[in-house]
Design a protein around this motif. Structure first.
Motif, PDB file in Angstrom:
ATOM      1  N   PHE A  82       0.741  -1.330  -0.114  1.00 35.65           N
ATOM      2  CA  PHE A  82      -0.077   0.014   0.039  1.00 35.65           C
ATOM      3  C   PHE A  82       0.636   1.224  -0.004  1.00 35.65           C
ATOM      4  O   PHE A  82       0.504   2.086  -0.879  1.00 35.65           O
ATOM      5  CB  PHE A  82      -0.858   0.051   1.033  1.00 35.65           C
ATOM      6  CG  PHE A  82      -1.916   1.126   1.366  1.00 35.65           C
ATOM      7  CD1 PHE A  82      -1.578   2.301   1.815  1.00 35.65           C
ATOM      8  CD2 PHE A  82      -3.094   1.071   0.383  1.00 35.65           C
ATOM      9  CE1 PHE A  82      -2.692   3.320   1.947  1.00 35.65           C
ATOM     10  CE2 PHE A  82      -4.031   1.973   0.528  1.00 35.65           C
ATOM     11  CZ  PHE A  82      -4.033   3.027   1.340  1.00 35.65           C
ATOM     12  N   ALA A  83       1.799   1.234   0.777  1.00 36.61           N
ATOM     13  CA  ALA A  83       2.762   2.368   0.894  1.00 36.61           C
ATOM     14  C   ALA A  83       4.197   1.645   1.293  1.00 36.61           C
ATOM     15  O   ALA A  83       4.183   1.234   2.151  1.00 36.61           O
ATOM     16  CB  ALA A  83       2.356   3.396   1.937  1.00 36.61           C
ATOM     17  N   THR A  84       4.898   1.905   0.104  1.00 38.28           N
ATOM     18  CA  THR A  84       6.536   1.270   0.349  1.00 38.28           C
ATOM     19  C   THR A  84       7.359   2.180   0.656  1.00 38.28           C
ATOM     20  O   THR A  84       7.444   3.521   0.332  1.00 38.28           O
ATOM     21  CB  THR A  84       6.913   0.894  -1.205  1.00 38.28           C
ATOM     22  OG1 THR A  84       5.769  -0.022  -1.485  1.00 38.28           O
ATOM     23  CG2 THR A  84       8.373   0.030  -0.807  1.00 38.28           C
ATOM     24  N   PRO A  85       8.140   2.033   2.025  1.00 39.43           N
ATOM     25  CA  PRO A  85       9.057   3.000   2.566  1.00 39.43           C
ATOM     26  C   PRO A  85      10.376   3.110   1.405  1.00 39.43           C
ATOM     27  O   PRO A  85      10.795   2.097   1.123  1.00 39.43           O
ATOM     28  CB  PRO A  85       9.107   2.372   3.893  1.00 39.43           C
ATOM     29  CG  PRO A  85       8.911   1.210   3.823  1.00 39.43           C
ATOM     30  CD  PRO A  85       7.772   0.823   2.816  1.00 39.43           C
ATOM     31  N   ALA A  86      10.753   4.122   1.404  1.00 39.11           N
ATOM     32  CA  ALA A  86      12.122   4.368   0.603  1.00 39.11           C
ATOM     33  C   ALA A  86      12.803   5.514   1.372  1.00 39.11           C
ATOM     34  O   ALA A  86      12.227   6.375   2.393  1.00 39.11           O
ATOM     35  CB  ALA A  86      11.716   4.784  -0.647  1.00 39.11           C
ATOM     36  N   THR A  87      13.919   5.769   0.997  1.00 35.79           N
ATOM     37  CA  THR A  87      14.808   6.883   1.576  1.00 35.79           C
ATOM     38  C   THR A  87      15.072   8.012   0.682  1.00 35.79           C
ATOM     39  O   THR A  87      15.542   7.506  -0.566  1.00 35.79           O
ATOM     40  CB  THR A  87      15.865   6.250   2.354  1.00 35.79           C
ATOM     41  OG1 THR A  87      16.924   5.623   1.485  1.00 35.79           O
ATOM     42  CG2 THR A  87      15.522   5.685   3.489  1.00 35.79           C
ATOM     43  N   LYS A  88      14.957   9.123   0.840  1.00 38.35           N
ATOM     44  CA  LYS A  88      15.441  10.363   0.027  1.00 38.35           C
ATOM     45  C   LYS A  88      16.468  11.280   0.897  1.00 38.35           C
ATOM     46  O   LYS A  88      15.798  11.775   1.658  1.00 38.35           O
ATOM     47  CB  LYS A  88      14.216  10.914  -0.508  1.00 38.35           C
ATOM     48  CG  LYS A  88      14.638  12.254  -1.181  1.00 38.35           C
ATOM     49  CD  LYS A  88      13.278  13.110  -1.429  1.00 38.35           C
ATOM     50  CE  LYS A  88      13.307  14.528  -1.960  1.00 38.35           C
ATOM     51  NZ  LYS A  88      12.189  15.336  -1.864  1.00 38.35           N
ATOM     52  N   ASN A  89      17.510  11.181   0.347  1.00 36.87           N
ATOM     53  CA  ASN A  89      18.490  12.086   1.174  1.00 36.87           C
ATOM     54  C   ASN A  89      18.462  11.843   2.529  1.00 36.87           C
ATOM     55  O   ASN A  89      18.599  12.863   3.225  1.00 36.87           O
ATOM     56  CB  ASN A  89      18.173  13.587   0.886  1.00 36.87           C
ATOM     57  CG  ASN A  89      18.487  13.861  -0.642  1.00 36.87           C
ATOM     58  OD1 ASN A  89      19.399  13.361  -1.327  1.00 36.87           O
ATOM     59  ND2 ASN A  89      17.820  14.859  -1.148  1.00 36.87           N
ATOM     60  N   ASN A  90      18.502  10.461   3.008  1.00 36.22           N
ATOM     61  CA  ASN A  90      18.474  10.084   4.286  1.00 36.22           C
ATOM     62  C   ASN A  90      17.118  10.354   5.363  1.00 36.22           C
ATOM     63  O   ASN A  90      17.025  10.246   6.296  1.00 36.22           O
ATOM     64  CB  ASN A  90      19.683  10.499   5.153  1.00 36.22           C
ATOM     65  CG  ASN A  90      21.020   9.935   4.461  1.00 36.22           C
ATOM     66  OD1 ASN A  90      20.908   8.844   4.448  1.00 36.22           O
ATOM     67  ND2 ASN A  90      21.812  10.779   4.472  1.00 36.22           N
ATOM     68  N   THR A  91      16.226  10.767   4.487  1.00 35.88           N
ATOM     69  CA  THR A  91      14.776  11.084   4.976  1.00 35.88           C
ATOM     70  C   THR A  91      13.577   9.921   4.421  1.00 35.88           C
ATOM     71  O   THR A  91      13.823   9.414   3.145  1.00 35.88           O
ATOM     72  CB  THR A  91      14.250  12.279   4.977  1.00 35.88           C
ATOM     73  OG1 THR A  91      14.182  12.616   3.609  1.00 35.88           O
ATOM     74  CG2 THR A  91      15.115  13.429   5.612  1.00 35.88           C
ATOM     75  N   MET A  92      12.857   9.651   5.265  1.00 37.39           N
ATOM     76  CA  MET A  92      11.825   8.651   4.596  1.00 37.39           C
ATOM     77  C   MET A  92      10.616   9.424   3.643  1.00 37.39           C
ATOM     78  O   MET A  92      10.324  10.318   3.811  1.00 37.39           O
ATOM     79  CB  MET A  92      10.928   8.181   5.856  1.00 37.39           C
ATOM     80  CG  MET A  92      10.091   6.982   5.543  1.00 37.39           C
ATOM     81  SD  MET A  92      11.149   5.491   5.118  1.00 37.39           S
ATOM     82  CE  MET A  92      11.889   5.096   6.765  1.00 37.39           C
ATOM     83  N   LEU A  93      10.519   8.376   2.720  1.00 44.34           N
ATOM     84  CA  LEU A  93       9.549   8.597   1.705  1.00 44.34           C
ATOM     85  C   LEU A  93       8.710   7.503   1.384  1.00 44.34           C
ATOM     86  O   LEU A  93       9.059   6.411   1.558  1.00 44.34           O
ATOM     87  CB  LEU A  93      10.416   9.045   0.508  1.00 44.34           C
ATOM     88  CG  LEU A  93       9.733   9.405  -0.916  1.00 44.34           C
ATOM     89  CD1 LEU A  93       8.898  10.667  -0.946  1.00 44.34           C
ATOM     90  CD2 LEU A  93      10.435   9.218  -2.220  1.00 44.34           C
ATOM     91  N   TYR A  94       7.191   7.570   1.597  1.00 49.02           N
ATOM     92  CA  TYR A  94       6.302   6.305   1.110  1.00 49.02           C
ATOM     93  C   TYR A  94       5.878   6.617  -0.415  1.00 49.02           C
ATOM     94  O   TYR A  94       5.433   7.574  -0.698  1.00 49.02           O
ATOM     95  CB  TYR A  94       5.587   6.473   2.364  1.00 49.02           C
ATOM     96  CG  TYR A  94       5.770   5.932   3.435  1.00 49.02           C
ATOM     97  CD1 TYR A  94       5.732   4.838   3.975  1.00 49.02           C
ATOM     98  CD2 TYR A  94       6.423   7.037   4.413  1.00 49.02           C
ATOM     99  CE1 TYR A  94       6.333   4.482   5.065  1.00 49.02           C
ATOM    100  CE2 TYR A  94       6.752   6.697   5.746  1.00 49.02           C
ATOM    101  CZ  TYR A  94       6.735   5.204   5.901  1.00 49.02           C
ATOM    102  OH  TYR A  94       6.978   4.962   7.166  1.00 49.02           O
ATOM    103  N   VAL A  95       6.308   5.500  -1.057  1.00 51.10           N
ATOM    104  CA  VAL A  95       5.855   5.425  -2.399  1.00 51.10           C
ATOM    105  C   VAL A  95       4.544   4.552  -2.617  1.00 51.10           C
ATOM    106  O   VAL A  95       4.255   3.551  -2.126  1.00 51.10           O
ATOM    107  CB  VAL A  95       7.044   4.784  -3.079  1.00 51.10           C
ATOM    108  CG1 VAL A  95       6.470   4.503  -4.685  1.00 51.10           C
ATOM    109  CG2 VAL A  95       8.218   5.628  -3.254  1.00 51.10           C
TER     110      VAL A  95
END
Length: 261
Positions: A82-95
Motif C-alpha cells: 500500500f505504501a512502500t518505505p524508501a529513503t530520499k537524502n536520508n529521510t523517509m519517503l513513502y511510495v
C-alpha cells in the motif's frame, strides 16, 4: 507543441492540471517513477506529455527531475504494498502502490540532487510480465484500491477516478490502457453482450447523450469493480450497474471490450 526534455517523477504522487494554475482542475496524476516529456513553461508550471499513455497536462516544474537519455530505465515491476518505505537524502519517503521499481532488489537514482534507494524485497513487488489473469491475481491487484475515495483525475490508492483505476490495474498485468474511459472504449475487441463477458473485460457506461463516461472491470458471478464514490464491487446486468446495497441503477450499459492478458 514540441516535447523534448525527459523528466521523472521522484515524489510519491504529483497532480497534473488542465491549466498552469493550482486552481485548475486535476486531469491526472504522475506516480513515482513515471517519465514525461516536457514542453512549454508558464507560471512556474510546465506542460508535460506522459511517456506511458501520451496524456498531457501541467505540473509544477520544480516537482520533476530532469534526466539524461542514459538514465531512462524500463521496467515491468511495480510496488505491491500500500505504501512502500524508501529513503530520499536520508529521510523517509513513502511510495504508493503500483509505482515503478527499476530493480527488484533496490533502486538507486540520482538526478537533481536525489539519491533514492528502495528498501524492497521481491515479495513486495509485482512483476507484470509474470502475471496471469485469474480470479485470485485480479483480486490481489484491486484489493488495495477497495474503499479508496473517488477523485477526479486520480489514479492512486489515496484517490482515483474510474479510468485511472482501470489503467493502473491493467498496468499490473502488462496491458497498456489510455487514460480516459472514452479512449479506453476504443481499445481491445468488442464483446457482443454481457453473457459472453469474461473475467477482466472492461464494461463501459454512458450518459443520457450516449457518450462513454464510466468504466469498470468485469468480475465473475455478475459483479463489477469500479470507482464510483469509492472503489467498490457492485452488481452488473445487461442494462448496467446496480448498487449492491441499495439496488439502485447507477450506470447505463454502453459496451464491453476484451483485452489480451
Amino acid at each position: 507543441m514540441n516535447f523534448m526534455q525527459t523528466a521523472i517523477c521522484l515524489l510519491p504522487v504529483i497532480p497534473m492540471r488542465k491549466e498552469p494554475s493550482h486552481r485548475s482542475e486535476m486531469v491526472s496524476q504522475l506516480l513515482f517513477g513515471e517519465y514525461v516529456k516536457t514542453g512549454e513553461e508558464k507560471n512556474e508550471f510546465v506542460l508535460v506529455k506522459c511517456d506511458y499513455d501520451g496524456y498531457e497536462g501541467w505540473v509544477q516544474a520544480k516537482q520533476l527531475s530532469a534526466v539524461n537519455g542514459n538514465e531512462i530505465l524500463q521496467t515491468d515491476v511495480y510496488t505491491a504494498s500500500f505504501a512502500t518505505p524508501a529513503t530520499k537524502n536520508n529521510t523517509m519517503l513513502y511510495v504508493p502502490y503500483g509505482s515503478s521499481v527499476f530493480q527488484q532488489r533496490g533502486f538507486g537514482f540520482k538526478a537533481a540532487g536525489f539519491d533514492l534507494t528502495y528498501l524492497l524485497q521481491p515479495q513486495q513487488t509485482w512483476n507484470s510480465k509474470q502475471q496471469k489473469l485469474t480470479v485470485e491475481s485480479l483480486e490481489a491487484a484491486y484489493q488495495p484500491y477497495l474503499n479508496a475515495p473517488y477523485l477526479w483525475g486520480g489514479k492512486s490508492v489515496y484517490g482515483t477516478d474510474c479510468s485511472g483505476f482501470a489503467q493502473q490495474i491493467f498496468k499490473l498485468f502488462g496491458v497498456k490502457l489510455l487514460r480516459d474511459a472514452y479512449l479506453q472504449a476504443e481499445q481491445g475487441t468488442a464483446v457482443a453482450s454481457l453473457p459472453e463477458a469474461q473475467l477482466g473485460d472492461l464494461a463501459f457506461f454512458q450518459n443520457e447523450k450516449g457518450r462513454v463516461t464510466h468504466v469498470g472491470i468485469v468480475l465473475n458471478e455478475g459483479k463489477i469493480v469500479h470507482a464510483s464514490g469509492e472503489v467498490r464491487i457492485d452488481q452488473i446486468d445487461a442494462n448496467g450497474i446496480l448498487n449492491s446495497l441499495s439496488g439502485e441503477r447507477t450506470h447505463v450499459m454502453h459496451s464491453i471490450r476484451r483485452f489480451s492478458f
